[in-house]
Design an enzyme around this catalytic site. Sequence first.
Site, PDB file in Angstrom:
ATOM      1  N   HIS A  90      26.728  39.424  27.390  1.00  0.00           N
ATOM      2  CA  HIS A  90      27.495  39.083  28.587  1.00  0.00           C
ATOM      3  C   HIS A  90      28.228  40.351  29.010  1.00  0.00           C
ATOM      4  O   HIS A  90      29.136  40.805  28.321  1.00  0.00           O
ATOM      5  CB  HIS A  90      28.475  37.962  28.208  1.00  0.00           C
ATOM      6  CG  HIS A  90      29.286  37.412  29.335  1.00  0.00           C
ATOM      7  ND1 HIS A  90      30.228  38.156  30.004  1.00  0.00           N
ATOM      8  CD2 HIS A  90      29.300  36.179  29.895  1.00  0.00           C
ATOM      9  CE1 HIS A  90      30.793  37.393  30.928  1.00  0.00           C
ATOM     10  NE2 HIS A  90      30.249  36.197  30.890  1.00  0.00           N
ATOM     11  N   GLU A 114      30.352  41.515  34.378  1.00  0.00           N
ATOM     12  CA  GLU A 114      30.959  40.470  35.205  1.00  0.00           C
ATOM     13  C   GLU A 114      32.451  40.771  35.310  1.00  0.00           C
ATOM     14  O   GLU A 114      32.944  41.139  36.369  1.00  0.00           O
ATOM     15  CB  GLU A 114      30.728  39.087  34.597  1.00  0.00           C
ATOM     16  CG  GLU A 114      31.294  37.970  35.469  1.00  0.00           C
ATOM     17  CD  GLU A 114      31.412  36.650  34.730  1.00  0.00           C
ATOM     18  OE1 GLU A 114      31.329  35.604  35.397  1.00  0.00           O
ATOM     19  OE2 GLU A 114      31.618  36.661  33.503  1.00  0.00           O
ATOM     20  N   ASP A 137      24.819  29.442  35.333  1.00  0.00           N
ATOM     21  CA  ASP A 137      26.009  29.695  34.523  1.00  0.00           C
ATOM     22  C   ASP A 137      26.460  28.391  33.864  1.00  0.00           C
ATOM     23  O   ASP A 137      26.028  28.099  32.759  1.00  0.00           O
ATOM     24  CB  ASP A 137      27.130  30.329  35.339  1.00  0.00           C
ATOM     25  CG  ASP A 137      28.110  31.104  34.462  1.00  0.00           C
ATOM     26  OD1 ASP A 137      27.890  31.151  33.237  1.00  0.00           O
ATOM     27  OD2 ASP A 137      29.098  31.653  34.978  1.00  0.00           O
ATOM     28  N   ASP A 138      27.308  27.619  34.503  1.00  0.00           N
ATOM     29  CA  ASP A 138      27.752  26.338  33.939  1.00  0.00           C
ATOM     30  C   ASP A 138      27.642  25.270  35.023  1.00  0.00           C
ATOM     31  O   ASP A 138      28.570  25.067  35.800  1.00  0.00           O
ATOM     32  CB  ASP A 138      29.192  26.447  33.433  1.00  0.00           C
ATOM     33  CG  ASP A 138      29.580  25.260  32.566  1.00  0.00           C
ATOM     34  OD1 ASP A 138      29.117  24.145  32.870  1.00  0.00           O
ATOM     35  OD2 ASP A 138      30.332  25.443  31.599  1.00  0.00           O
TER      36      ASP A 138
END
Length: 225
Positions: free
Chosen positions: A99, A102, A180-181
Amino acid sequence: PTHWTAWKRRLPEMLNAMDEGFSRAEAEGLPPVGICISLLRTQSAQEAIDLVESLAKLAHPRVVALSVDGNEAATGRTAPKFADAFELAHERGLKTTVHAGESSDADGVWDAIEVLRADRIDHGVRAINDPAVVKLLVDKQIPIGICPSSNIVLKVYPTLADHPIERLRQAGVRISINTDDPSLLGASLAHEYALCQNQFAWGDEVIKEIARTSIEASFAPTLLK
């Protein structure tokens, strides 16, 4: 695993429980699933190594990859801390994803590639801020998993028109589109594709190319591809 307090120090039991649920889903005709176990950036180097060694000992067939996530802006540069754990993951045959790019700038993507040797970058959009990092992604053909709506909701970019997904694609970066979610964001994969297609006037061939990249970057067994 750090988020699942009920399973603390019960990694085998947690994986077996997930495996049972996924197996039931597959028996009902749903797609097969692989699990990516993620470190948290606030963990120590030894905790990371211990986790990878545990995964290697378990050799659970569901576990296909190691990741690391958490707020990059809050923790600062953590790639060197986890370099040994990621190297061990590579040695043990696990895929790796990071990750990055971002909440961090392009340097987070650089570290993910050069320090952790990531097979894939999750997010990665701020690579656009450094032409050298974009070139690195292109030269090494490392795919990035972009989540357009998430980036807007979390104010990484103000609007989709400002989002660099098309500039990254045009530069030759291998991109995929992700949710993503979905439960928190109310996003669906089809809707993410539609948003980008409408905003950037993508034709069918571009959509096919991005979908193909998402499959190739998924760590799915070759047989399933």
